[in-house]
Design an enzyme around this catalytic site. Sequence first.
Site, PDB file in Angstrom:
ATOM      1  N   PRO A  21       0.841  -1.193   0.000  1.00  0.00           N
ATOM      2  CA  PRO A  21       0.000   0.000   0.000  1.00  0.00           C
ATOM      3  C   PRO A  21       0.877   1.243   0.000  1.00  0.00           C
ATOM      4  CG  PRO A  21       0.329  -0.723   2.247  1.00  0.00           C
ATOM      5  CD  PRO A  21       1.158  -1.646   1.374  1.00  0.00           C
ATOM      6  N   ALA A  33      -4.607   4.914   4.355  1.00  0.00           N
ATOM      7  CA  ALA A  33      -3.884   3.855   3.633  1.00  0.00           C
ATOM      8  C   ALA A  33      -4.850   3.044   2.783  1.00  0.00           C
ATOM      9  CB  ALA A  33      -3.176   2.928   4.616  1.00  0.00           C
ATOM     10  N   ASN A  34      -4.316   2.339   1.807  1.00  0.00           N
ATOM     11  CA  ASN A  34      -5.063   1.322   1.076  1.00  0.00           C
ATOM     12  C   ASN A  34      -4.792  -0.028   1.727  1.00  0.00           C
ATOM     13  OD1 ASN A  34      -5.826   3.260  -0.800  1.00  0.00           O
ATOM     14  ND2 ASN A  34      -5.398   1.920  -2.523  1.00  0.00           N
ATOM     15  N   ARG A  35      -5.729  -0.941   1.610  1.00  0.00           N
ATOM     16  CA  ARG A  35      -5.495  -2.305   2.088  1.00  0.00           C
ATOM     17  C   ARG A  35      -4.649  -3.056   1.070  1.00  0.00           C
ATOM     18  NH1 ARG A  35      -8.747  -3.540   6.332  1.00  0.00           N
ATOM     19  NH2 ARG A  35     -10.773  -2.513   6.317  1.00  0.00           N
ATOM     20  N   VAL A 105      -1.873   1.925  -4.639  1.00  0.00           N
ATOM     21  CA  VAL A 105      -1.472   3.304  -4.340  1.00  0.00           C
ATOM     22  C   VAL A 105      -2.691   4.106  -3.885  1.00  0.00           C
ATOM     23  CG1 VAL A 105      -0.394   5.375  -5.315  1.00  0.00           C
ATOM     24  CG2 VAL A 105       0.271   3.105  -6.177  1.00  0.00           C
TER      25      VAL A 105
END
Length: 233
Positions: A21, A33-35, A105
């Site tokens: 991420p 954040a992204n997982r 991203v």
Amino acid sequence: FFQRQSWKPLAGRRALVTSGPTHEPIDPVRLIANRSSGKQGHAIARALAELGAEVTLVSGPVTLPPPIGVTTVAVETAREMLAACQRVQMAETAPLDIAVFAAAVADWGVDGSAPQKLKKTPGAPPPAIHLVPNPDILATIAQSATLRPALVVGFAAETEQVIDHARAKLARKGCDWICANDVSPASGTFGGDSNTIHLVHHEGVESWPTLDKTAVARRLADRIATRFSPVTA
Ligand code: CTP
Ligand code: CA
């Protein structure tokens, strides 16, 4: 591990892989954040190295160990990930051969993240978070005028119209292949150890069976190797 295959079809080729991420700070202790576990991107970096490529992995924060046989660069934000990729891209006079963008991203960063921890004030409303678009790393590298890698591969996690959305991304970003990943609930693979990939390119679509992430990585590395004739010393 280098013995998976004694034939090294990617020997002499240089590859860039993004994984994990990105973390976009709100203040020194909070983030957006992204997982992403980084499992797929790390496995791809390793699989390319197993076929003899010289691989640089640019990874956001993950709990995985850096893969053996790969140069790993750790970053946090999307902007840092882009800067690290551009340093790899410009490190030598010849363009990279291969770039695979498997990172999840964050599409937006926080405008003016606070230098000190934000504090609660009794009675005051919660702070507003203003988002600003992050650069598209894949598109920036794919569309670089003089240093475009010969083969640029993106990923796309989609829940519906998987192939149509992947085709649109292929055109919009200027990459050669998109690994479209069906993450609909029906596929039963989201967040797990396997992926159901449709490899979308300008000539058509190759649909793979559901495979674990190591097998996806090896199949992709083998598929990439078919695009390059071996470099003879
Ligand atoms: N990607 C990237 N930089 C970004 C956003 C995405 O390099 N800022 C890459 C991802 O690593 C992936 C591909 O672009 O290889 C597709 O990412 P995805 O999130 O599916 O596409 P987006 O263009 O961000 O579209 P959306 O999230 O709206 O579906
Ligand atoms: Ca996105």
